[in-house]
Design a protein around this motif. Sequence first.
Motif, PDB file in Angstrom:
ATOM      1  N   ALA A 102     -30.195   9.681   8.940  1.00  0.00           N
ATOM      2  CA  ALA A 102     -31.468  10.330   8.629  1.00  0.00           C
ATOM      3  C   ALA A 102     -31.777  11.279   9.780  1.00  0.00           C
ATOM      4  CB  ALA A 102     -32.574   9.288   8.480  1.00  0.00           C
ATOM      5  N   VAL A 103     -31.995  12.554   9.476  1.00  0.00           N
ATOM      6  CA  VAL A 103     -32.214  13.566  10.516  1.00  0.00           C
ATOM      7  C   VAL A 103     -33.669  14.007  10.508  1.00  0.00           C
ATOM      8  CG1 VAL A 103     -31.546  15.837  11.401  1.00  0.00           C
ATOM      9  CG2 VAL A 103     -29.830  14.372  10.291  1.00  0.00           C
ATOM     10  N   THR A 104     -34.295  13.978  11.688  1.00  0.00           N
ATOM     11  CA  THR A 104     -35.683  14.430  11.834  1.00  0.00           C
ATOM     12  C   THR A 104     -35.752  15.447  12.968  1.00  0.00           C
ATOM     13  OG1 THR A 104     -36.154  12.571  13.325  1.00  0.00           O
ATOM     14  CG2 THR A 104     -36.667  12.270  10.984  1.00  0.00           C
ATOM     15  N   ALA A 105     -36.829  16.240  12.970  1.00  0.00           N
ATOM     16  CA  ALA A 105     -37.005  17.275  13.992  1.00  0.00           C
ATOM     17  C   ALA A 105     -38.372  17.143  14.636  1.00  0.00           C
ATOM     18  CB  ALA A 105     -36.854  18.665  13.364  1.00  0.00           C
ATOM     19  N   ALA A 106     -38.419  17.369  15.948  1.00  0.00           N
ATOM     20  CA  ALA A 106     -39.677  17.334  16.690  1.00  0.00           C
ATOM     21  C   ALA A 106     -39.657  18.456  17.716  1.00  0.00           C
ATOM     22  CB  ALA A 106     -39.866  15.984  17.372  1.00  0.00           C
ATOM     23  N   THR A 107     -40.828  19.000  18.013  1.00  0.00           N
ATOM     24  CA  THR A 107     -40.892  20.062  19.018  1.00  0.00           C
ATOM     25  C   THR A 107     -40.717  19.477  20.411  1.00  0.00           C
ATOM     26  OG1 THR A 107     -43.307  19.851  19.009  1.00  0.00           O
ATOM     27  CG2 THR A 107     -42.337  21.589  17.657  1.00  0.00           C
ATOM     28  N   GLN A 108     -40.122  20.257  21.292  1.00  0.00           N
ATOM     29  CA  GLN A 108     -39.975  19.841  22.684  1.00  0.00           C
ATOM     30  C   GLN A 108     -40.859  20.718  23.556  1.00  0.00           C
ATOM     31  OE1 GLN A 108     -36.627  21.027  25.102  1.00  0.00           O
ATOM     32  NE2 GLN A 108     -36.241  18.898  25.692  1.00  0.00           N
ATOM     33  N   ILE A 198     -28.094  18.669   4.334  1.00  0.00           N
ATOM     34  CA  ILE A 198     -29.278  17.863   4.638  1.00  0.00           C
ATOM     35  C   ILE A 198     -30.461  18.811   4.816  1.00  0.00           C
ATOM     36  CG2 ILE A 198     -30.331  16.239   6.266  1.00  0.00           C
ATOM     37  CD1 ILE A 198     -27.496  15.394   7.081  1.00  0.00           C
ATOM     38  N   ALA A 199     -31.539  18.575   4.091  1.00  0.00           N
ATOM     39  CA  ALA A 199     -32.752  19.380   4.240  1.00  0.00           C
ATOM     40  C   ALA A 199     -33.630  18.723   5.297  1.00  0.00           C
ATOM     41  CB  ALA A 199     -33.493  19.481   2.917  1.00  0.00           C
ATOM     42  N   VAL A 200     -33.940  19.471   6.358  1.00  0.00           N
ATOM     43  CA  VAL A 200     -34.738  18.941   7.463  1.00  0.00           C
ATOM     44  C   VAL A 200     -36.082  19.648   7.480  1.00  0.00           C
ATOM     45  CG1 VAL A 200     -34.845  18.544   9.952  1.00  0.00           C
ATOM     46  CG2 VAL A 200     -32.624  18.531   8.785  1.00  0.00           C
ATOM     47  N   ARG A 201     -37.153  18.879   7.483  1.00  0.00           N
ATOM     48  CA  ARG A 201     -38.494  19.461   7.524  1.00  0.00           C
ATOM     49  C   ARG A 201     -38.856  19.808   8.963  1.00  0.00           C
ATOM     50  NH1 ARG A 201     -42.670  19.536   4.133  1.00  0.00           N
ATOM     51  NH2 ARG A 201     -41.615  18.112   2.685  1.00  0.00           N
ATOM     52  N   ALA A 202     -39.376  20.988   9.175  1.00  0.00           N
ATOM     53  CA  ALA A 202     -39.822  21.399  10.507  1.00  0.00           C
ATOM     54  C   ALA A 202     -41.093  20.639  10.874  1.00  0.00           C
ATOM     55  CB  ALA A 202     -40.079  22.908  10.539  1.00  0.00           C
ATOM     56  N   PRO A 203     -41.306  20.373  12.160  1.00  0.00           N
ATOM     57  CA  PRO A 203     -42.501  19.615  12.555  1.00  0.00           C
ATOM     58  C   PRO A 203     -43.784  20.412  12.356  1.00  0.00           C
ATOM     59  CG  PRO A 203     -41.323  20.431  14.476  1.00  0.00           C
ATOM     60  CD  PRO A 203     -40.454  20.727  13.294  1.00  0.00           C
TER      61      PRO A 203
END
Length: 230
Positions: A102-108, A198-203
């Motif tokens: 499962a791939v997720t995205a977060a801002t750094q 894989i569709a990844v939602r932007a944070p």
Amino acid sequence: MNFQRHRTSLLAVAGTALALSLTACQSDDASGEPAPAATSSATGKAADGGQAGTSGPTDTADPAHAEASKGSTDSGGSGGSAGSTGEQATAATRVCTARDVAVTAATQGGAPYTHLVLTAKNTSGRSCRLAGAPHIQFLESHKQDVPAVAKSKPATPVVLAAGAPAYALVKLSDGGVDEDNEPVSAFSLVLEGDSAVIAVRAPGSGVAVDPAKALTGYWTPELRNGADDF
């Protein structure tokens, strides 16, 4: 004369009786009375010796057996450990696919948000190898994959145990107002060795991406200072 003969007869009888007594004693010594005592002593020693013999060989055999068992266990344990986490296991471990993670995205960092941290968590319940860098495309108008930064490549392939994560740092832009940034609310990602998208939602409400400045790091067990500075 008669008295002397009688006395001689008595002495002869006494001598005979003494000889018989001595013979009987010698016979007893050879095979008679002392035998039970010797048998009792031998039985006692046999019983003691039986315990000693049992505990002795047990004490001797058991440590040897225990040592052999320990050696076998240690060897097996070491082999199991090497087989589970060593290079052989890495080479034999299957490549992670879109079904495994499962791939997720977060801002750094803070605004302006110039970098994302991608997290790929193994949800398959078994180990898999997360190879290479993520193949990312942010915009439909730009079909090329975001370039990977070579210095972030780990020395060995990343093997994810069940439930374990890996990370990749992604540069979105330089943060300048004059850049050709475009809003992105979701993007596509493909794993190395797999073809599923894989569709990844932007944070948050989305991110601003400059396709000309975008870069991605390789998958690593953790974000490493220096190697991921881009």
